[in-house]
Design a protein around this motif. Structure first.
Motif, short mmCIF file in Angstrom:
data_model
loop_
_atom_site.label_atom_id
_atom_site.label_comp_id
_atom_site.label_asym_id
_atom_site.label_seq_id
_atom_site.Cartn_x
_atom_site.Cartn_y
_atom_site.Cartn_z
N PHE A 241 -56.09 -56.04 117.63
CA PHE A 241 -56.97 -56.03 118.79
C PHE A 241 -57.83 -54.77 118.83
O PHE A 241 -58.99 -54.82 119.26
N ASP B 101 -61.89 -54.74 118.83
CA ASP B 101 -62.71 -53.87 119.68
C ASP B 101 -63.78 -53.16 118.86
O ASP B 101 -64.95 -53.10 119.24
N ARG C 223 -65.19 -55.94 124.70
CA ARG C 223 -64.18 -56.96 125.01
C ARG C 223 -64.52 -57.73 126.28
O ARG C 223 -64.14 -58.89 126.42
N PHE D 195 -57.27 -57.60 127.63
CA PHE D 195 -58.35 -58.21 128.39
C PHE D 195 -58.09 -58.14 129.89
O PHE D 195 -56.99 -58.45 130.35
#
Length: 117
Positions: free
Chosen positions: A44, A48, A58, A85
């Motif tokens: 993740f 980004d 994001r 998120f």
């Protein structure tokens, strides 16, 4: 000379952004140490960075697809997803995969829409 990856980390066409699959690979090119949790957080973070490389964030993501070599890791994916998120979170699919590049256990890709303010 061709690179090992003949595609960009992210591609922007107007307000549409697509992000190629991001593994849990660190800046040294190695999988993040610590198993699924560490690889997932790193994947993740790499998502980004790919978004940022084309002027997205994001907050612009509308869809994520996650590939797991062990579908029982879905709860761990959900924890990282919830932290990564803000609400409202984008749509997400989770797919079991027999294998991923470099022996990774998680890979994420995304679609985003960048809205000019």
């Amino acid at each position: 000379m061709t690179s090992e990856h003949p595609y960009p980390a992210a591609f922007r066409s107007g307000d549409l952004v697509t992000v190629s699959g991001r593994l849990g690979v660190t800046g040294t090119g190695e999988l993040a140490a610590g198993g699924f949790a560490a690889e997932c957080v790193q994947a993740f973070a790499n998502l980004d960075a790919a978004l940022g490389s084309v002027g997205a964030s994001r907050a612009d993501v509308v869809k994520v697809v996650a590939y797991l070599t062990d579908i029982s890791d879905r709860a761990g994916l959900n924890r990282v997803y919830e932290e990564f998120f803000a609400e409202p979170r984008p749509a997400r699919s989770c797919v079991g995969a027999a294998a991923l590049p470099y022996g990774g256990v998680v890979e994420v890709e995304a679609i985003a829409r960048v809205r000019d303010v």
